[in-house]
Design a protein around this motif. Structure first.
Motif, PDB file in Angstrom:
ATOM      1  N   THR A  65      50.996  26.581  42.082  1.00 53.95           N
ATOM      2  CA  THR A  65      50.496  27.929  41.476  1.00 53.95           C
ATOM      3  C   THR A  65      49.588  28.618  42.250  1.00 53.95           C
ATOM      4  OG1 THR A  65      50.010  26.323  39.433  1.00 53.95           O
ATOM      5  CG2 THR A  65      48.988  28.575  39.639  1.00 53.95           C
ATOM      6  N   GLY A  66      49.911  30.010  42.217  1.00 50.41           N
ATOM      7  CA  GLY A  66      49.080  31.024  43.064  1.00 50.41           C
ATOM      8  C   GLY A  66      48.471  31.978  42.208  1.00 50.41           C
ATOM      9  N   LEU A  67      47.531  32.554  42.589  1.00 51.64           N
ATOM     10  CA  LEU A  67      46.458  33.503  41.894  1.00 51.64           C
ATOM     11  C   LEU A  67      46.010  34.386  42.820  1.00 51.64           C
ATOM     12  CD1 LEU A  67      44.858  33.964  39.557  1.00 51.64           C
ATOM     13  CD2 LEU A  67      42.948  32.686  40.687  1.00 51.64           C
ATOM     14  N   ILE A  68      46.186  35.948  42.248  1.00 46.56           N
ATOM     15  CA  ILE A  68      45.502  36.896  42.908  1.00 46.56           C
ATOM     16  C   ILE A  68      44.410  37.365  41.932  1.00 46.56           C
ATOM     17  CG2 ILE A  68      45.819  39.589  43.296  1.00 46.56           C
ATOM     18  CD1 ILE A  68      47.022  37.930  45.408  1.00 46.56           C
ATOM     19  N   CYS A  69      43.044  37.360  42.674  1.00 48.55           N
ATOM     20  CA  CYS A  69      42.110  37.575  41.775  1.00 48.55           C
ATOM     21  C   CYS A  69      41.346  38.980  42.436  1.00 48.55           C
ATOM     22  CB  CYS A  69      41.061  36.479  41.684  1.00 48.55           C
ATOM     23  SG  CYS A  69      39.599  36.726  40.586  1.00 48.55           S
ATOM     24  N   ALA A  70      41.190  40.166  41.748  1.00 49.84           N
ATOM     25  CA  ALA A  70      40.367  41.141  42.356  1.00 49.84           C
ATOM     26  C   ALA A  70      39.488  41.581  41.200  1.00 49.84           C
ATOM     27  CB  ALA A  70      41.626  42.436  42.349  1.00 49.84           C
ATOM     28  N   ILE A  71      38.283  42.486  41.854  1.00 41.60           N
ATOM     29  CA  ILE A  71      37.273  42.851  41.071  1.00 41.60           C
ATOM     30  C   ILE A  71      37.120  44.133  41.096  1.00 41.60           C
ATOM     31  CG2 ILE A  71      36.256  40.652  41.246  1.00 41.60           C
ATOM     32  CD1 ILE A  71      34.473  41.785  43.413  1.00 41.60           C
ATOM     33  N   SER A  72      36.453  44.787  40.004  1.00 42.32           N
ATOM     34  CA  SER A  72      36.145  46.205  40.016  1.00 42.32           C
ATOM     35  C   SER A  72      34.535  46.376  39.601  1.00 42.32           C
ATOM     36  CB  SER A  72      37.005  46.693  39.531  1.00 42.32           C
ATOM     37  OG  SER A  72      36.596  48.523  39.133  1.00 42.32           O
ATOM     38  N   LYS A  73      33.925  47.610  40.020  1.00 37.87           N
ATOM     39  CA  LYS A  73      32.793  47.897  39.393  1.00 37.87           C
ATOM     40  C   LYS A  73      32.948  48.661  38.194  1.00 37.87           C
ATOM     41  CE  LYS A  73      31.320  50.127  43.027  1.00 37.87           C
ATOM     42  NZ  LYS A  73      32.198  50.013  43.825  1.00 37.87           N
ATOM     43  N   GLU A  74      31.991  48.640  37.194  1.00 36.86           N
ATOM     44  CA  GLU A  74      32.310  49.554  35.986  1.00 36.86           C
ATOM     45  C   GLU A  74      31.994  50.919  36.300  1.00 36.86           C
ATOM     46  OE1 GLU A  74      30.815  48.531  31.726  1.00 36.86           O
ATOM     47  OE2 GLU A  74      29.158  49.843  32.733  1.00 36.86           O
ATOM     48  N   HIS A  75      33.104  51.665  35.940  1.00 36.77           N
ATOM     49  CA  HIS A  75      33.219  53.437  36.010  1.00 36.77           C
ATOM     50  C   HIS A  75      32.995  53.993  34.747  1.00 36.77           C
ATOM     51  CE1 HIS A  75      34.551  53.162  40.325  1.00 36.77           C
ATOM     52  NE2 HIS A  75      35.163  52.208  39.907  1.00 36.77           N
ATOM     53  N   ILE A  76      31.935  54.550  34.486  1.00 36.78           N
ATOM     54  CA  ILE A  76      31.413  55.404  33.094  1.00 36.78           C
ATOM     55  C   ILE A  76      32.373  56.507  33.155  1.00 36.78           C
ATOM     56  CG2 ILE A  76      29.749  56.279  31.682  1.00 36.78           C
ATOM     57  CD1 ILE A  76      29.437  53.151  32.243  1.00 36.78           C
ATOM     58  N   GLN A  77      33.184  56.791  31.862  1.00 34.75           N
ATOM     59  CA  GLN A  77      33.886  57.964  31.770  1.00 34.75           C
ATOM     60  C   GLN A  77      33.695  58.368  30.218  1.00 34.75           C
ATOM     61  OE1 GLN A  77      38.157  57.221  31.817  1.00 34.75           O
ATOM     62  NE2 GLN A  77      38.364  59.382  33.022  1.00 34.75           N
ATOM     63  N   GLY A  78      32.536  59.067  30.098  1.00 28.64           N
ATOM     64  CA  GLY A  78      32.240  59.644  28.835  1.00 28.64           C
ATOM     65  C   GLY A  78      31.694  58.492  28.159  1.00 28.64           C
ATOM     66  N   LYS A  79      32.074  58.150  26.852  1.00 32.00           N
ATOM     67  CA  LYS A  79      31.652  57.061  26.311  1.00 32.00           C
ATOM     68  C   LYS A  79      32.290  55.675  26.429  1.00 32.00           C
ATOM     69  CE  LYS A  79      30.135  59.658  22.017  1.00 32.00           C
ATOM     70  NZ  LYS A  79      30.135  60.099  20.859  1.00 32.00           N
ATOM     71  N   ASN A  80      33.384  55.656  27.307  1.00 37.36           N
ATOM     72  CA  ASN A  80      34.101  54.751  27.809  1.00 37.36           C
ATOM     73  C   ASN A  80      33.752  54.194  29.051  1.00 37.36           C
ATOM     74  OD1 ASN A  80      35.140  54.726  25.043  1.00 37.36           O
ATOM     75  ND2 ASN A  80      36.237  56.429  25.596  1.00 37.36           N
ATOM     76  N   GLN A  81      34.363  53.009  29.283  1.00 33.57           N
ATOM     77  CA  GLN A  81      34.498  52.219  30.602  1.00 33.57           C
ATOM     78  C   GLN A  81      35.800  52.299  31.133  1.00 33.57           C
ATOM     79  OE1 GLN A  81      32.698  50.262  28.100  1.00 33.57           O
ATOM     80  NE2 GLN A  81      31.040  51.985  28.418  1.00 33.57           N
ATOM     81  N   LYS A  82      35.756  52.135  32.675  1.00 29.31           N
ATOM     82  CA  LYS A  82      37.158  52.308  33.311  1.00 29.31           C
ATOM     83  C   LYS A  82      37.015  51.249  34.483  1.00 29.31           C
ATOM     84  CE  LYS A  82      39.775  55.765  34.163  1.00 29.31           C
ATOM     85  NZ  LYS A  82      40.107  57.107  34.900  1.00 29.31           N
ATOM     86  N   TYR A  83      37.969  50.539  34.852  1.00 27.41           N
ATOM     87  CA  TYR A  83      38.029  49.509  35.765  1.00 27.41           C
ATOM     88  C   TYR A  83      39.377  49.759  36.663  1.00 27.41           C
ATOM     89  CZ  TYR A  83      34.528  47.555  32.878  1.00 27.41           C
ATOM     90  OH  TYR A  83      33.483  47.081  31.870  1.00 27.41           O
ATOM     91  N   TRP A  84      38.935  49.682  38.108  1.00 29.26           N
ATOM     92  CA  TRP A  84      40.264  50.234  38.844  1.00 29.26           C
ATOM     93  C   TRP A  84      40.635  49.407  39.976  1.00 29.26           C
ATOM     94  CZ3 TRP A  84      41.739  51.363  43.761  1.00 29.26           C
ATOM     95  CH2 TRP A  84      42.916  52.089  43.817  1.00 29.26           C
ATOM     96  N   PHE A  85      41.967  48.889  40.176  1.00 27.92           N
ATOM     97  CA  PHE A  85      42.350  48.063  41.062  1.00 27.92           C
ATOM     98  C   PHE A  85      43.725  48.541  41.778  1.00 27.92           C
ATOM     99  CE2 PHE A  85      40.686  46.155  37.084  1.00 27.92           C
ATOM    100  CZ  PHE A  85      39.682  45.123  37.807  1.00 27.92           C
ATOM    101  N   ALA A  86      43.632  47.963  43.011  1.00 27.42           N
ATOM    102  CA  ALA A  86      45.057  48.105  43.674  1.00 27.42           C
ATOM    103  C   ALA A  86      45.928  46.994  43.763  1.00 27.42           C
ATOM    104  CB  ALA A  86      44.836  48.677  45.149  1.00 27.42           C
ATOM    105  N   PHE A  87      47.239  47.173  43.614  1.00 29.08           N
ATOM    106  CA  PHE A  87      47.937  45.927  43.689  1.00 29.08           C
ATOM    107  C   PHE A  87      48.962  46.295  44.756  1.00 29.08           C
ATOM    108  CE2 PHE A  87      51.761  43.592  42.189  1.00 29.08           C
ATOM    109  CZ  PHE A  87      51.528  42.208  42.212  1.00 29.08           C
ATOM    110  N   HIS A  88      49.003  45.410  45.759  1.00 30.09           N
ATOM    111  CA  HIS A  88      49.692  45.525  47.029  1.00 30.09           C
ATOM    112  C   HIS A  88      50.931  44.752  47.129  1.00 30.09           C
ATOM    113  CE1 HIS A  88      46.510  48.015  48.945  1.00 30.09           C
ATOM    114  NE2 HIS A  88      45.762  47.070  48.331  1.00 30.09           N
ATOM    115  N   PRO A  89      52.045  45.484  47.634  1.00 33.18           N
ATOM    116  CA  PRO A  89      53.485  44.731  47.773  1.00 33.18           C
ATOM    117  C   PRO A  89      52.987  43.268  48.513  1.00 33.18           C
ATOM    118  CG  PRO A  89      53.691  47.162  48.596  1.00 33.18           C
ATOM    119  CD  PRO A  89      52.227  46.920  48.187  1.00 33.18           C
ATOM    120  N   HIS A  90      52.190  43.029  49.209  1.00 34.14           N
ATOM    121  CA  HIS A  90      52.153  41.696  49.768  1.00 34.14           C
ATOM    122  C   HIS A  90      51.505  40.984  48.838  1.00 34.14           C
ATOM    123  CE1 HIS A  90      47.762  42.180  50.358  1.00 34.14           C
ATOM    124  NE2 HIS A  90      47.966  43.424  50.794  1.00 34.14           N
ATOM    125  N   GLN A  91      50.933  41.340  47.820  1.00 35.01           N
ATOM    126  CA  GLN A  91      50.332  40.513  46.786  1.00 35.01           C
ATOM    127  C   GLN A  91      51.429  40.235  45.827  1.00 35.01           C
ATOM    128  OE1 GLN A  91      47.147  42.937  44.825  1.00 35.01           O
ATOM    129  NE2 GLN A  91      46.076  42.627  46.648  1.00 35.01           N
TER     130      GLN A  91
END
Length: 398
Positions: free
Chosen positions: A293-319
């Motif tokens: 079993t393999g796992l990629i685990c990425a994290i993101s800080k919270e980005h406020i966008q108006g009344k909502n929140q957004k989380y952003w990550f990069a997924f790379h070919p090597h992953q």
């Protein structure tokens, strides 16, 4: 009676402030012997504990010698070899007649085999002929090839001047390399903070005998390593720019951006859900010891966008390549904190990747994984999907 591994799974606090000598007394019969229960349990424990604990155990062996500290160090060094990406065959603790007395054989992805010799100190001269004979005997038995094998001596201290001179002045100089335990640990730390598999494989090359009259390969390694370090840094910078330029209302003060780091807490939560023990492979990639079993685990800080929140990550070919190598694999995304983690089977996630925006820079590219939080729902952005721009992934929250 519960094993030391069972104790680790149920009560990690027990291991705090315990030396490796103390831990050993709780393993099997309490004394390391070839193929006994202590050896089996202790090696099982080493397979699942964090690298930081491995390092502490190694320091225990070197700071204050105790009975069998050299044998413990041998197991620790072999486990470090596994985490560096080698396929490791442990050797014997004590030499036996008609057996080859190597401490381990490390096989790289390229097929090169390193015959390991571990010493807690270089205070005395090592019989290099004896170590070389281990390799020659393995060649005779066709367990290794002469053209694809070498010897690595790992010693406990940085001060290896006398041993270095001994190797340089011997007929084995082109077959043997020498490294301190401290430097091997630094190599492990470096590996676990990098991402690209190609860079990781290049790093392991430094443990082989290399000819450095021409230093192109060394420069390539430095270049790849520095580029890999930037690989995970750039995405945050990009999302800051995107958010800041959308409108003046959404302007974000640079000072508010502080690095976040809750990878291991996320992985621990995922481990509990899957009932699996993951070992760190690189900065954000993990795998079970049996490589099922393999796992990629990425994290993101919270980005406020108006009344909502957004989380952003990069997924790379090597992953993507890493996850393809397992029968079962997952992508995990920690959104803001370790209690807000999404775990998506890779067989599902890979069907969503083609609908994500990409960024291409020089000789690399990556996909944008953007998760929105709106009205207690979590939505994965799918901008290239004509039917559904946002896909509800709330059900994958653990």
């Amino acid at each position: 009676m519960a094993s030391i591994v069972d104790l680790w799974k149920t009560n990690k606090d027990f291991f705090e402030r315990k030396s490796v000598q103390q831990i050993l007394t709780f393993s099997g019969e309490g004394k390391l012997k070839d193929n006994n229960s202590t050896s089996f349990e202790f090696r099982q424990l080493l397979e699942i504990i964090p690298s930081e604990m491995l390092i502490n155990f190694a320091n225990d062996c070197l700071v204050e010698s105790f009975n069998d500290s050299g044998l413990v160090l041998q197991d620790l060094i072999n486990e470090i070899g596994t985490r560096l990406g080698f396929d490791v065959e442990p050797g014997l603790y004590r030499g036996k007649k008609n057996d080859i007395g190597f401490d381990g054989i490390w096989t790289s992805n390229s097929g090169h085999k390193i015959i390991l010799e571990v010493k807690t100190t270089d205070a005395y001269r090592i019989n290099l002929d004896t170590v070389s004979n281990y390799r020659e005997n393995l060649i005779e038995e066709k367990r290794v090839k002469k053209s694809e094998s070498s010897i690595l001596i790992v010693v406990g201290r940085q001060d290896t001047g006398d041993l270095e001179a001994q190797i340089r002045g011997s007929r084995h100089a082109w077959d043997i390399r020498l490294i301190s335990t401290d430097s091997l640990i630094k190599l492990l730390n470096l590996r676990e903070n990098l991402s690209d598999t190609k860079t990781l494989q290049q790093i392991n090359e430094v443990l082989k005998p290399l000819e450095y009259t021409r230093i192109d390969k060394l420069i390539d390694l430095i270049f790849l390593t520095s580029k890999d370090v930037k690989l995970e840094e750039e995405p945050e910078e990009e999302i800051q720019t995107v958010v800041k330029t959308k409108s003046s209302k959404e302007h974000i003060d640079e000072k508010k951006f502080k690095p976040v780091n809750f990878y291991l807490a996320c992985v621990e939560n995922i481990s509990k859900i899957l009932d699996l023990n993951f070992v760190k492979h690189s900065k954000i990639s993990f795998a079970t010891k049996d490589k099922s079993t393999g796992l990629i685990c990425a994290i993101s800080k919270e980005h406020i966008q108006g009344k909502n929140q957004k989380y952003w990550f990069a997924f790379h070919p090597h992953q993507n390549d890493f996850l393809q190598g397992f029968d079962n694999s997952y992508v995990g995304y920690g959104c803001g904190n370790a209690n807000q983690v999404f775990l998506i089977p890779f067989k599902i996630f890979k069907t969503l990747v083609p609908n994500m925006w990409t960024t291409e820079k020089e000789d690399r590219m990556y996909w944008h994984v953007v998760i929105h939080k709106r009205d207690n729902k979590f939505l994965l952005q799918q901008p290239k999907n004509d039917i559904e721009n946002l896909l509800d992934i709330t059900k994958y929250k653990i």
